[in-house]
Design a protein around this motif. Structure first.
Motif, PDB file in Angstrom:
ATOM      1  N   GLN A1464     -59.461  -4.923-128.420  1.00  0.00           N
ATOM      2  CA  GLN A1464     -59.195  -5.870-129.491  1.00  0.00           C
ATOM      3  C   GLN A1464     -58.061  -6.816-129.132  1.00  0.00           C
ATOM      4  O   GLN A1464     -58.101  -8.010-129.453  1.00  0.00           O
ATOM      5  CB  GLN A1464     -58.869  -5.126-130.789  1.00  0.00           C
ATOM      6  CG  GLN A1464     -58.901  -6.016-132.020  1.00  0.00           C
ATOM      7  CD  GLN A1464     -60.202  -6.816-132.140  1.00  0.00           C
ATOM      8  OE1 GLN A1464     -61.289  -6.251-132.117  1.00  0.00           O
ATOM      9  NE2 GLN A1464     -60.085  -8.131-132.242  1.00  0.00           N
ATOM     10  N   SER A1468     -58.860 -10.851-128.859  1.00  0.00           N
ATOM     11  CA  SER A1468     -58.153 -11.765-129.757  1.00  0.00           C
ATOM     12  C   SER A1468     -57.566 -12.960-129.028  1.00  0.00           C
ATOM     13  O   SER A1468     -57.075 -13.892-129.668  1.00  0.00           O
ATOM     14  CB  SER A1468     -57.040 -11.011-130.496  1.00  0.00           C
ATOM     15  OG  SER A1468     -56.021 -10.614-129.581  1.00  0.00           O
ATOM     16  N   THR A1505     -68.763  -0.485-126.952  1.00  0.00           N
ATOM     17  CA  THR A1505     -67.594  -1.257-127.388  1.00  0.00           C
ATOM     18  C   THR A1505     -67.857  -2.747-127.423  1.00  0.00           C
ATOM     19  O   THR A1505     -67.460  -3.435-128.369  1.00  0.00           O
ATOM     20  CB  THR A1505     -66.399  -0.967-126.457  1.00  0.00           C
ATOM     21  OG1 THR A1505     -66.131   0.442-126.457  1.00  0.00           O
ATOM     22  CG2 THR A1505     -65.152  -1.721-126.899  1.00  0.00           C
ATOM     23  N   TYR A1506     -68.540  -3.280-126.423  1.00  0.00           N
ATOM     24  CA  TYR A1506     -68.629  -4.729-126.277  1.00  0.00           C
ATOM     25  C   TYR A1506     -69.998  -5.318-126.597  1.00  0.00           C
ATOM     26  O   TYR A1506     -70.099  -6.522-126.814  1.00  0.00           O
ATOM     27  CB  TYR A1506     -68.228  -5.125-124.850  1.00  0.00           C
ATOM     28  CG  TYR A1506     -66.826  -4.705-124.509  1.00  0.00           C
ATOM     29  CD1 TYR A1506     -65.733  -5.346-125.073  1.00  0.00           C
ATOM     30  CD2 TYR A1506     -66.579  -3.632-123.657  1.00  0.00           C
ATOM     31  CE1 TYR A1506     -64.433  -4.950-124.786  1.00  0.00           C
ATOM     32  CE2 TYR A1506     -65.290  -3.229-123.355  1.00  0.00           C
ATOM     33  CZ  TYR A1506     -64.225  -3.886-123.937  1.00  0.00           C
ATOM     34  OH  TYR A1506     -62.945  -3.480-123.656  1.00  0.00           O
ATOM     35  N   ASP A1509     -71.383  -3.012-130.690  1.00  0.00           N
ATOM     36  CA  ASP A1509     -70.544  -3.251-131.861  1.00  0.00           C
ATOM     37  C   ASP A1509     -70.772  -4.694-132.306  1.00  0.00           C
ATOM     38  O   ASP A1509     -70.344  -5.629-131.633  1.00  0.00           O
ATOM     39  CB  ASP A1509     -69.076  -3.029-131.503  1.00  0.00           C
ATOM     40  CG  ASP A1509     -68.137  -3.224-132.686  1.00  0.00           C
ATOM     41  OD1 ASP A1509     -68.450  -4.051-133.576  1.00  0.00           O
ATOM     42  OD2 ASP A1509     -67.095  -2.567-132.727  1.00  0.00           O
ATOM     43  N   PRO A1510     -71.447  -4.908-133.439  1.00  0.00           N
ATOM     44  CA  PRO A1510     -71.828  -6.280-133.842  1.00  0.00           C
ATOM     45  C   PRO A1510     -70.631  -7.211-133.982  1.00  0.00           C
ATOM     46  O   PRO A1510     -70.694  -8.374-133.592  1.00  0.00           O
ATOM     47  CB  PRO A1510     -72.539  -6.075-135.181  1.00  0.00           C
ATOM     48  CG  PRO A1510     -72.958  -4.644-135.191  1.00  0.00           C
ATOM     49  CD  PRO A1510     -71.923  -3.901-134.399  1.00  0.00           C
ATOM     50  N   GLU A1511     -69.533  -6.708-134.520  1.00  0.00           N
ATOM     51  CA  GLU A1511     -68.365  -7.560-134.734  1.00  0.00           C
ATOM     52  C   GLU A1511     -67.758  -8.004-133.415  1.00  0.00           C
ATOM     53  O   GLU A1511     -67.437  -9.184-133.227  1.00  0.00           O
ATOM     54  CB  GLU A1511     -67.341  -6.796-135.581  1.00  0.00           C
ATOM     55  CG  GLU A1511     -66.174  -7.652-136.040  1.00  0.00           C
ATOM     56  CD  GLU A1511     -65.241  -6.896-136.966  1.00  0.00           C
ATOM     57  OE1 GLU A1511     -64.042  -7.233-136.991  1.00  0.00           O
ATOM     58  OE2 GLU A1511     -65.715  -5.968-137.662  1.00  0.00           O
ATOM     59  N   MET A1512     -67.597  -7.056-132.475  1.00  0.00           N
ATOM     60  CA  MET A1512     -67.037  -7.407-131.168  1.00  0.00           C
ATOM     61  C   MET A1512     -67.984  -8.342-130.413  1.00  0.00           C
ATOM     62  O   MET A1512     -67.542  -9.333-129.806  1.00  0.00           O
ATOM     63  CB  MET A1512     -66.775  -6.149-130.349  1.00  0.00           C
ATOM     64  CG  MET A1512     -66.319  -6.409-128.915  1.00  0.00           C
ATOM     65  SD  MET A1512     -64.723  -7.245-128.789  1.00  0.00           S
ATOM     66  CE  MET A1512     -63.612  -5.888-129.122  1.00  0.00           C
ATOM     67  N   ALA A1514     -70.113 -10.456-131.593  1.00  0.00           N
ATOM     68  CA  ALA A1514     -70.075 -11.793-132.183  1.00  0.00           C
ATOM     69  C   ALA A1514     -68.794 -12.527-131.782  1.00  0.00           C
ATOM     70  O   ALA A1514     -68.803 -13.737-131.525  1.00  0.00           O
ATOM     71  CB  ALA A1514     -70.176 -11.685-133.701  1.00  0.00           C
ATOM     72  N   GLN A1515     -67.687 -11.793-131.697  1.00  0.00           N
ATOM     73  CA  GLN A1515     -66.405 -12.396-131.326  1.00  0.00           C
ATOM     74  C   GLN A1515     -66.445 -12.908-129.893  1.00  0.00           C
ATOM     75  O   GLN A1515     -66.018 -14.033-129.602  1.00  0.00           O
ATOM     76  CB  GLN A1515     -65.289 -11.370-131.512  1.00  0.00           C
ATOM     77  CG  GLN A1515     -63.885 -11.924-131.326  1.00  0.00           C
ATOM     78  CD  GLN A1515     -62.819 -10.881-131.635  1.00  0.00           C
ATOM     79  OE1 GLN A1515     -63.126  -9.729-131.909  1.00  0.00           O
ATOM     80  NE2 GLN A1515     -61.560 -11.289-131.589  1.00  0.00           N
TER      81      GLN A1515
END
Length: 1565
Positions: A1464, A1468, A1505-1506, A1509-1512, A1514-1515
Motif C-alpha cells: 500500500q 500510494s 495482493t496485486y 484484490d479489486p481495489e489494489m 484498480a489503483q
C-alpha cells in the motif's frame, strides 16, 4: 574575432559562437604521420610536441639532431642494431603465427554459424507498398539460406534486421537445445577471436615500433657528428680540477619516479659532470627501468657511493630499492614513500629508519614553528619556507650533525630549484662535501625560482610575484585585455615550470585562444589552498565580505577575482601531493575555502604516472585515477578532463582535450552570468525498459511530485516557465499529467508521423497547466554533420594519441553497428527516415524522455556487439540539445540514466568516448540518491555530472500480516499456556503450510512441518519447535524495508521522522522517546519519556515498542548523548529542503558542497544533509580496519557453514561478487572476504596506504587450505578501484606460484597447474573477471525483461559470455579468457553476495538475479548440474552471519512484496510506485529463471495482493496501466514456464485481464 565551428550544408545552427581574442593558434611541431604527410586510416603511433609559435627555441633540424643525440646516449650501436634486427624477426614470426590462428578460428566461427542456419527458409510479408497492389506473390518474400558465414550473418544484422530476427526465431524453434548450444559455442569462439585480435594489434604495434627504430638508426652514423657539434657547450668545458693527486671515482645512481619527464635533464647533467669532474659518474634511471632493466639498475647500485631518488611511491619499487640500498654509504631520497625516505643518510644525519615519521626530521621540527601562519593546514607551506633558509640558520649551530643536516638541506635546495645548472651544482657540492673532496671550487648557490608566482608565454623566463601583479600587467599587455572573457585561476606544478615543460605555455596560450583569461599560478603543491584562500577571490566572496556574511580572514585586498578555478595538479586542495595518502584529512578546510570562493572547481591535468597509449587503450588506471579523480572529488571538483600524458619520458598535451576543458568552463561561467529568466534548460526523465510503465520513474524517487517541487522552485528563482500557474498548490497533479503526455508521445503511429504527429497531440493532460508539445526531427545528413570532426583536424588537434582518427570516425562506427544512417529505421525513426526527439515545452524548459539505450533483450547485441555505439536517435537527441535547442544546462532527473554508461574509455574520456561526444560542453546537473556513491561516480566521471543528492525514503518495519499474524497469536497462546499445545497443533501447522514457512521452520532436519507431522510429534518437541518459529516471526516482524518513495526537497513528516530515527536506533532508544523527538518537542521532553520507559518492566516496554526489546536490555550508559545525537539527526533530515537548493546552486554555475555518499543506517549522520555533490572513498585504504574484521568474520562463517553441510570439506573455489556500491559503503568488506579465503592480509606503508596483499604463511592458517576465488567484478568496481584490482591480481599470481605448498593446501596453485597441463599457460592465475572494458552489465536482466530465454542454462551462458574478460596488472585490461573462467566455474561450489542497504535487496533490483543468480546458473552449467550454494551477507546490519540465498529471498518477499503494508505504501506513490511493484514481479521471474526459485506461496500471494484484490488492481491500473499489464504478464509467463502452478481458472482470469489491458493500451502505445 568569432570562434566558429565547421558548418555543413543543411545543418541547423541556432547557438551563438563564443567570442575570443585573435590569439595565434597552436602550431604543429615534430610531427610523424603517415606516408608523404597523408593521414593514416589505420592505427599509427603519432608523436607530436606542440608549442606556441613565439616560444620556438629550436629549429626542426636542431630538434632532430637532439633526438638523435639522445638515441646515441650510453648505447653500443652495433650491439643494439643486432638486438633490434632479432626483435623484428621474432615479432614478424609472432604476427604471422597469430594471423594463422585467427584465420583458423574464423573458419570455426563460419562453420558454427553455418551449422545453425543452413537450409533454413524464411517467408516474410511484403513491404506495405507491395501489399497495397493486391498481388499475392508480391505480398510474400521468401529467403532460402543454403550457406551462410559470419560476415554474411553480420551484414544481415545491419541491413535486414527484420529478416535476421525471423531467421533467429526459426533456428530457435527448430531445435531449442541446439540453439542454446549454438549461442554458447559462438560466444566462446568470438571471445577467443577478440583475445587474439588484441594480441595481434599489440604485436603489430611492437613490430611497427621496432621497424621505426631500425629506420631511425640507419641515419645515426651520419648524424652523430652533428649531435656532437650540437653539444659543443658541454664538450668544450674544461675540468674544474687539472692538477693534484688522482681522485677516486665516485659513482652516483639516480632513479626518478613521477618526475620521469626530467630524465633528459638528468642525463644532460651526467654529461656535464663528466666534463667538469671526470671522477664523478652519474647513472640515470627511471622507476620504470626497475621493471624492464632490473639487472642493469642492480649492477649500478652494487658499486654505488651514493643513491639519489625522487618521487618514488610504487610499493614494489620501494621494497626492491630498500633491499638494494643496504650497503650504499650516502642515500638521498626526496618526496617519496616514507619507507624509502627513511633510508636517507648523509654523514651522521639520518631519517627515521622505521619509516614511521610523518614530516620533517626532529632537528628541523625544533625551528619549524618559526615559519608559517600557525594554522595546521599551513604547516607544510612553512616547512618549504624553512628549507629555503635552513642552511643559513644551521651554519651558526656547531657540530658535525648540524653540518650534515646543512648538507642535506643544501642538496634539497638545489634539487627543489631544478634546472640543469642547479642539478650539476648539487652533485658537485655533494661529492665535495660528503663523498670525495677534491679541492674543487665551491659551486654557485642555487639559481632560484620563486616558490610560487605567475608566468605567461608572452614573457618567457619572467615570473610575477603573484596574481595581483600578473593581472596588473595583463590589463596593460595581455592578449584578452579589455574584454569580458572569463578569468580562470590556473594552478600549475612548479616542477614543470622550472624545467620548462612545453605543455605549460601551450595550455596557457590555448586557453587564451579559446576565449579564457588564465591566471597561471605555479606552486610546489602544498600551497594550493593558501594561494586560493589569500590571493584569489570572486564576486560572491567580495559581496559576502561587504555584507558581513563572510570574514575577510587572510584574503588580500588586492586578490584577483576569478570566474572559475582550475587545478592541473590534482590531489587534495589542502596538502597537495604531500597530503595524497591522508584521504581527505583537510577536506573541511578545503570546503570552507572553496565555499567562500563559490566558483566551479575543475581538475584537469596531463597524466604524469601513465602514458597516452595506455590511457587510449584501457583508460586511466591505478594511482593516476586517485590523483585526478578520487582525491579532488573530496573537495567538490567537477568535470575532470585528462589533458594529455607521457610519451616516453616527455609530457604532451592533446589539444582536442584542452578544447573540451575550455568549452565546459565557458558554459559553466556563461550559466552563472546568464540571468535565470534567460536560461534555457533541458530536463531528462527516463523510460527504460519500454512498455512496462517505466516512463518517468527513478529509483527511490517519486518523480511526479518531485517535478512539481522543482518547477515551483524554478519559478520562485525567476526562471521562465511560460504560462505555468504560480504557486506550489497550483501545480498539484501536473507531475502525473506530464508523464501521461510524454507516454502518449511514445505511441508508434505517432512517432512514424514525426514532429508533426507529436505537435498534433498538443500538451495532452498537461495542457491545462499551459504545457505544449515540443518535438524536433534530425535528418541523417544533419546527424552525420553533427558527428563529424572538422576535416582540417590532424595531429595538431589530436596530439600524440596512438592513432589519428578520421574526421567521420564516429559515423563509421555507428554505421558499422546500425547500418547506413540514411536507411536506418529503428528506435524513434519516422516514416521519412528522420530521427524524432519528442518532448514538451514549459517556457524555456524542455522536458523529454531519455532515448532508449537499445532494444531490451535484443539478441543481436549479444551476437554483434551492437552496444559499441549508441543508436542514431540517441545521438541525435543529445546533439540536438546542444546545437539546435542550445540548452544552457541539462538536468538528469534521478537514478539513473544511461548516457554516462555509453561505450568509451572506462575512465578518462577521450574525444571518441560516446558520453563525451554526446554531452560535449553541456553542464550536466544530476539528481542522485545519496546512498549510491558507486554509480554516481560514473555519472560524475564519465558523464561530467555535478551530483546533487537526495534522501532515501523512510524506513518501515515489516510487521506481521494475514496468516503470519494469526501464527503469532497462536504461538503467543501456546507460550502463555503450554497446556493448550495439543489443541492448537493443527491450527498452527495449517497456517505454517499456507504461509509457506515449511522450509524456513522445519520440524527437524529433513522433516517439514505439516498437519500429519504435527499430529505425530510429541508436545515437548512441538513446543521447542514453536520457540524456533517464534524467533523467526520476530526476525520477520522487525525487518526493515524502504517505505514508499522520496519526494525531492520534502522534509519528513513527524511519523516519517519517527521511522528514520526508530530504524537508526533500533532498541537503543524506546519508541516513546523517539516519538517525542520526532514531534520536535526537544531533548528535555524526550529524556523524560526515556526515563519513564526505562522504569517500566521489560514486558511492558516490549508491548509498547514497535520492535520487541529483549528482557536483558539495559539503559544506555549515556542516554543524554543518544538523545542529543537523535535531535541532531532530526535537524539534518529537516534540511531535505536543501536538495532543491543544491539543484538551484548547480544551475547557478557555482560550487556545490561535497559530501560522502552513503545511508543513515550504516554510515551515520555524516551523510546528511542531502543536496550535496556526493563522492566515494579513498581506494587506497580498502579494506578499512573495521571492514577487514567484518569481512574476515563473514568469510570464516561461510567456510564453517559450508564445511558443516559438506562433511568437513572446504570448498575448492568460491565466487565472490565485488560490487562498487557495497565496496564503497562497507569500506571493502567483500575484498576482505577474498583475502581471508586466500589466506592473505593487507600491508600498509607508512602513510596508511595499502600497498600489497601478502600471503599469510600456511603455518599460521591453522591447517586450512587457501581457497580459490573467482572474483566477479561489477563494471564500477573494475573502473573505480583499479588499484585494488591490481593488488588482488598480484596476490593471485603469487599464490599460484607459492613454493612448497601442496595442492591440498593451495587450491589456487592446484587449479593453475591443471590449466597449464591443458595447454592454457597465459593468464592461468587470472581471477578477476568482468564485462568488456568500458562496458557494463550481464544482459541477463535484458533477456529476462524481454522474455528472450528458454532455460537457466541459457541465462548462465549469457552471463559467462559477458563476464569472460580478465583484469589485473600490466596489459590485463579486459583480455578475453573464457577457458580460465570456465575452469573456475567448474570448481566453484559456492557464490557469495553482499547486500549493502535496506533499499536495495535481492528482490528490489534486477542486478542481483542478473549477476548473482546468473553466476549460480553458470557455475551449475560448468559443473554439469551439480549443486552450487549461495551465501548472502546483509552487510547493513550489526551481524555478518551468512544466510542461504533461498532463505533471504523468502524473508524479503514476506517483508516487502507480499506485505500489505509495503504494497500500500508503494501503490500510494502513483505511477512510480506502480512501476516499482512491476519491476519486483519481473525480478521474481528472474530468480525463477536463474536459480529455480519456485516457492508457490510467493506467486500465490503476489497474485492475491496485486491482481485479485479489486481495489489494489484498480489503483495500479489507474496510476500506471503499462505497469499493471506487466504484473499480469509476469504471472502468466511464470505459469507458462512452469515456475508457478496456479489453477486453470486463475490462468483463464489472468489471460482475460491481460487481454483487456492490451485493448485499453492500444491507444496509448
Amino acid at each position: 574575432m568569432l570562434r566558429t565551428t565547421q558548418h555543413r550544408p543543411g545543418q541547423q545552427r541556432l547557438c551563438a559562437p563564443i567570442a575570443h581574442a585573435n590569439v595565434p593558434r597552436p602550431v604543429r611541431r615534430n610531427v610523424a604521420v603517415g606516408q608523404q604527410g597523408t593521414r593514416p586510416s589505420t592505427r599509427h603511433q603519432v608523436l607530436v610536441r606542440v608549442v606556441q609559435e613565439p616560444d620556438i627555441k629550436q629549429s626542426n633540424a636542431e630538434a632532430f639532431i637532439e633526438s638523435v643525440k639522445e638515441s646515441l646516449k650510453d648505447q653500443s650501436k652495433d650491439e643494439d642494431d643486432t638486438i633490434i634486427a632479432a626483435s623484428i624477426d621474432d615479432l614478424q614470426q609472432q604476427v604471422s603465427g597469430i594471423e594463422q590462428q585467427l584465420a583458423s578460428l574464423q573458419q570455426e566461427i563460419d562453420a558454427c554459424v553455418n551449422s545453425a542456419f543452413r537450409n533454413i527458409t524464411i517467408t516474410l510479408p511484403a513491404e506495405p507498398a507491395a501489399a497495397a497492389t493486391g498481388d499475392e506473390q508480391q505480398q510474400q518474400q521468401t529467403h532460402a539460406f543454403a550457406d551462410i558465414d559470419d560476415a554474411a550473418f553480420a551484414a544481415l544484422g545491419r541491413d535486414s534486421p527484420q529478416l535476421l530476427m525471423a531467421l533467429l526465431e526459426a533456428a530457435q524453434a527448430a531445435d531449442k537445445a541446439a540453439w542454446t548450444a549454438f549461442q554458447a559455442d559462438l560466444q566462446t569462439l568470438k571471445l577467443k577471436r577478440q583475445r587474439l585480435a588484441g594480441q595481434l594489434a599489440d604485436a603489430r604495434a611492437l613490430l611497427d615500433a621496432a621497424q621505426r627504430e631500425a629506420s631511425k638508426r640507419q641515419g645515426l652514423g651520419a648524424a652523430s657528428g652533428a649531435a656532437a657539434a650540437f653539444d659543443a657547450e658541454t664538450a668544450g668545458m674544461a675540468p674544474l680540477r687539472t692538477t693534484g693527486a688522482p681522485v677516486r671515482t665516485v659513482r652516483i645512481v639516480l632513479v626518478c619516479g613521477f618526475e620521469s619527464f626530467n630524465v633528459a635533464l638528468y642525463n644532460a647533467a651526467a654529461k656535464r659532470l663528466a666534463a667538469l669532474a671526470p671522477h664523478i659518474q652519474l647513472k640515470v634511471f627511471s622507476d620504470r627501468d626497475i621493471a624492464t632493466r632490473r639487472e642493469a639498475v642492480a649492477a649500478a647500485l652494487a658499486g654505488a657511493d651514493c643513491f639519489f631518488g625522487s618521487l618514488l611511491f610504487d610499493y614494489d619499487t620501494v621494497e626492491w630499492l630498500r633491499a638494494q640500498l643496504t650497503n650504499v654509504p650516502v642515500v638521498l631520497v626526496f618526496e617519496s614513500a616514507l619507507e624509502l625516505m627513511g633510508q636517507t643518510r648523509i654523514g651522521s644525519f639520518t631519517m627515521d629508519p622505521s619509516g614511521k615519521s610523518k614530516g620533517p626530521p626532529p632537528a628541523v621540527k625544533k625551528v619549524l614553528g618559526l615559519f608559517g601562519s600557525g594554522r595546521e593546514e599551513d604547516r607544510l607551506t612553512g616547512y618549504l619556507s624553512f628549507l629555503k633558509i635552513g642552511p643559513q640558520l644551521l651554519k651558526f649551530i656547531p657540530g658535525k650533525k648540524a653540518k650534515d643536516l646543512k648538507s642535506w638541506l643544501t642538496v634539497y635546495g638545489y634539487w627543489n630549484q631544478g634546472g640543469l645548472a642547479n642539478v650539476v651544482s648539487m652533485f658537485l657540492y655533494l661529492v665535495e662535501q660528503q663523498l670525495a673532496p677534491a679541492g674543487l671550487p665551491p659551486p654557485p648557490p642555487p639559481q632560484e625560482t620563486p616558490q610560487t608566482g605567475c608566468l605567461h608565454p608572452a614573457k618567457p623566463g619572467y615570473y610575477w610575484s603573484g596574481p595581483a601583479d600578473y593581472m596588473a600587467w595583463y590589463a596593460r599587455e595581455g592578449p584578452l585585455r579589455g574584454t569580458d572573457a572569463p578569468i580562470v585561476g590556473v594552478l600549475l606544478y612548479r616542477k614543470h615550470v622550472i624545467t620548462d615543460q612545453p605543455y605549460i605555455h601551450q595550455l596557457i596560450s590555448q586557453m587564451e585562444a579559446e576565449g579564457l583569461i588564465p591566471v597561471p599560478v605555479f606552486i610546489n603543491g602544498v600551497e594550493a589552498h593558501t594561494v586560493v584562500r589569500d590571493q584569489l577571490t570572486s564576486e560572491f566572496e567580495q559581496a559576502g565580505i561587504a555584507s558581513g556574511q563572510l570574514e575577510r580572514g587572510s584574503l588580500r585586498r588586492d586578490a584577483v577575482k576569478v570566474d572559475a578555478l582550475l587545478s592541473t595538479i590534482g590531489f587534495p586542495l589542502v596538502g597537495g601531493p604531500a597530503g595524497t595518502m591522508e584521504g581527505g584529512r583537510q577536506a573541511e578546510v578545503a570546503k570552507a575555502i572553496l565555499g567562500s570562493l563559490n566558483v566551479p572547481y575543475v581538475v584537469a591535468a596531463p597524466l604524469l604516472i601513465q602514458d597516452l597509449a595506455s590511457w587510449a587503450d584501457s583508460g586511466i588506471q591505478g594511482l593516476q585515477s586517485v590523483v585526478l579523480y578520487s582525491l579532488p572529488e573530496l573537495d567538490g571538483a567537477i568535470d575532470t578532463v585528462p589533458l594529455g600524458g607521457l610519451v616516453g619520458d616527455d609530457i604532451f598535451l592533446v589539444p582536442e582535450r584542452v578544447s573540451r576543458l575550455t568549452s565546459r568552463i565557458h558554459k559553466w561561467v556563461s550559466l552563472r552570468r546568464t540571468p535565470p529568466s534567460e536560461r534555457r534548460l533541458a530536463l531528462m526523465l527516463y523510460g527504460f525498459p519500454p512498455g512496462v510503465g517505466a516512463t518517468g520513474t527513478a529509483a527511490l524517487l517519486n518523480v511526479p511530485q518531485s517535478l512539481e517541487n522543482l518547477l515551483a522552485s524554478l519559478q520562485e528563482a525567476g526562471y521562465d516557465l511560460g504560462p505555468l500557474p504560480e504557486g506550489r498548490d497550483a501545480l498539484a497533479g501536473l507531475g502525473e499529467a506530464l508523464l501521461k503526455t510524454l507516454k502518449g508521445q511514445e505511441e508508434p503511429r505517432t512517432v512514424s508521423k514525426g514532429a508533426a504527429g507529436i505537435k498534433a497531440l498538443g500538451g495532452g493532460p498537461a495542457a491545462a497547466w499551459g504545457v505544449s508539445a515540443a518535438a524536433a526531427e534530425i535528418s541523417p545528413s544533419q546527424l552525420r554533420s553533427m558527428l563529424t570532426f572538422p576535416s582540417t583536424w590532424g595531429p595538431t588537434e589530436w596530439g600524440p594519441m596512438p592513432y589519428l582518427p578520421d574526421d567521420d570516425v564516429l559515423v563509421k562506427r555507428m554505421e558499422a553497428q546500425w547500418g547506413s544512417l540514411h536507411s536506418y529505421r529503428g528506435i524513434n525513426s519516422t516514416m521519412s527516415g528522420g530521427l524524432l526527439i519528442p518532448g514538451v515545452q514549459i517556457g524555456k524548459l524542455w522536458v523529454g524522455i531519455q532515448p532508449l539505450l537499445g532494444l531490451e533483450g535484443d539478441p543481436m547485441r549479444l551476437l554483434f556487439e551492437r552496444d559499441l555505439t549508441p543508436h542514431p536517435q540517441y545521438a541525435a537527441a543529445y546533439k540536438w540539445l546542444q546545437q539546435v535547442y542550445c540548452a544552457d544546462a541539462v538536468i538528469h532527473f534521478g537514478m539513473h540514466g544511461t548516457v554516462e554508461w555509453l561505450p568509451g574509455s572506462p575512465l578518462g574520456n577521450t574525444g571518441l568516448s560516446w558520453s563525451d561526444v554526446l554531452l560535449g560542453a553541456l553542464p550536466n546537473v544530476y539528481l542522485y540518491a545519496a546512498n549510491n556513491p558507486s554509480e554516481s561516480i560514473i555519472a560524475k566521471r564519465r558523464g561530467y555530472g555535478t551530483i546533487v543528492s537526495h534522501n532515501v525514503p523512510p524506513y518501515g518495519r515489516a510487521g506481521l500480516y494475514k496468516q503470519l499474524s494469526i501464527l503469532r497469536d497462536l504461538i503467543a497462546d501456546v507460550r502463555e499456556d503450554p497446556g493448550t499445545v495439543h489443541n492448537l497443533k493443527e491450527a498452527i501447522a495449517g497456517n505454517v503450510e499456507s504461509s509457506g514457512l515449511q522450509a524456513d521452520c522445519p520440524l527437524r532436519e529433513g522433516l517439514e512441518m505439516s498437519a500429519e507431522a504435527a499430529a505425530a510429534v510429541g508436545d515437548e518437541e512441538f513446543l521447542a519447535w514453536c520457540e524456533r518459529l517464534h524467533s523467526y516471526l520476530q526476525t520477520l516482524e522487525n525487518r526493515l524495508f524502504s517505505e514508499g518513495l522520496h519526494v525531492l526537497g520534502a522534509p519528513p513528516s513527524n511519523s516519517q521522522m519517527a521511522q528514520y530515527l526508530g530504524a537508526y536506533y533500533g532498541d537503543s532508544l524506546p519508541q516513546e522517546a523517539v516519538d517525542v523527538l520526532a514531534e520536535g518537542r526537544g531533548v528535555a521532553a524526550a529524556r523524560s519519556a526515556l526515563e519513564a520507559a526505562w522504569q517500566q518492566p521489560a514486558a511492558v516496554r516490549a508491548a509498547a515498542a514497535a520492535a520487541a526489546a529483549p528482557a536483558s536490555q539495559a539503559a544506555p550508559a549515556d542516554p543524554l548523548q543518544l538523545l542529543q545525537e537523535a535531535e541532531n539527526i532530526r535537524g539534518l533530515l529537516l534540511r531535505n529542503r536543501e536538495e532543491l537548493g543544491g539543484l538551484l546552486r548547480a544551475l547557478d554555475g557555482v560550487w556545490v558542497p561535497p559530501e560522502a555518499g552513503g545511508d543513515l543506517l550504516r554510515d551515520g549522520p555524516g551523510v546528511l544533509p542531502t543536496g550535496r555533490n556526493i563522492h566515494a572513498l579513498d581506494p587506497y585504504r580498502m579494506p578499512g580496519p573495521a571492514a577487514e574484521a567484518r569481512g574476515t568474520q563473514a568469510a570464516q562463517a561461510i567456510l564453517d557453514a559450508h564445511r558443516a553441510a559438506n562433511g568437513g570439506a572446504y570448498p575448492e573455489t568460491v565466487a565472490i561478487n565485488l560490487w562498487g556500491l557495497d565496496a564503497i559503503k562497507t569500506k571493502g568488506e567483500s575484498v576482505a572476504m577474498v583475502l581471508h579465503m586466500v589466506g592473505a592480509r593487507p600491508v600498509k606503508e607508512g602513510t596508511g596506504r595499502i600497498a600489497r596483499y601478502e600471503l599469510i604463511p600456511l603455518s599460521e592458517m591453522g591447517g586450512r587450505p587457501r581457497v580459490d576465488c573467482l572474483c566477479n567484478m561489477s563494471g564500477i568496481f573494475r573502473d573505480a578501484f583499479q588499484n585494488v584490482v591490481e593488488l588482488l591480481d598480484d596476490l593471485f599470481a603469487r599464490a599460484a606460484t607459492a613454493a612448497d605448498e601442496p595442492d591440498e593446501l593451495n587450491f589456487i596453485a592446484k587449479h593453475c597447474r591443471a590449466l597449464q597441463q591443458q595447454g592454457v599457460t597465459a593468464g592461468a592465475s587470472a581471477r578477476l573477471f568482468s564485462n568488456p572494458a568500458g562496458d557494463y552489465g550481464s544482459m541477463v536482466n535484458e533477456r529476462v525483461g524481454a522474455g528472450n530465454w528458454e532455460s537457466s542454462a541459457e541465462l548462465g551462458d549469457t552471463w559467462a559470455a559477458r563476464n569472460a574478460f580478465s583484469y589485473g596488472k600490466g596489459g590485463e585490461r579486459g583480455v578475453a579468457r573464457p577457458e580460465v573462467l570456465s575452469s573456475l566455474l567448474g570448481s566453484c561450489e559456492r557464490v557469495v553476495q553482499q547486500i549493502d542497504s535496506v533499499e536495495y535487496g535481492l528482490t528490489d533490483i534486477q542486478e542481483y538475479y542478473a549477476n548473482t543468480g546468473a553466476l549460480v546458473a553458470a557455475a551449475k552449467n560448468a559443473r554439469k548440474g551439480k549443486a552450487v550454494g549461495c551465501s548472502i551477507i546483509e552487510a547493513y546490519g550489526k551481524q555478518v552471519q551468512p544466510k542461504e540465498l533461498e532463505e533471504v529471498l523468502r524473508l524479503e518477499y514476506r517483508s516487502k512484496l507480499l506485505n500489505p503494508k509495503w504494497a500500500q505504501a508503494m501503490a500510494s506513490q502513483g505511477s512510480g510506485g506502480a512501476y516499482e511493484i512491476s519491476t519486483r514481479m519481473t525480478a521474481l521471474l528472474g530468480w525463477g529463471g536463474t536459480v529455480g526459485y519456485t516457492d508457490s506461496f510467493t506467486w500465490d500471494q503476489a497474485a492475491d495482493t496485486y491482481v485479485l484484490d479489486p481495489e489494489m488492481a484498480a489503483q495500479l491500473k489507474a496510476s500506471n496501466p503499462q505497469a499493471f499489464r506487466n504484473v499480469l504478464g509476469r504471472c502468466l509467463e511464470a505459469a507458462g514456464r512452469g515456475l508457478w502452478q496456479p489453477q486453470e481458472e486463475l490462468i483463464a482470469k489472468l489471460r482475460s485481464m491481460y487481454g483487456e489491458m492490451d485493448d485499453e493500451l492500444e491507444g496509448i502505445e
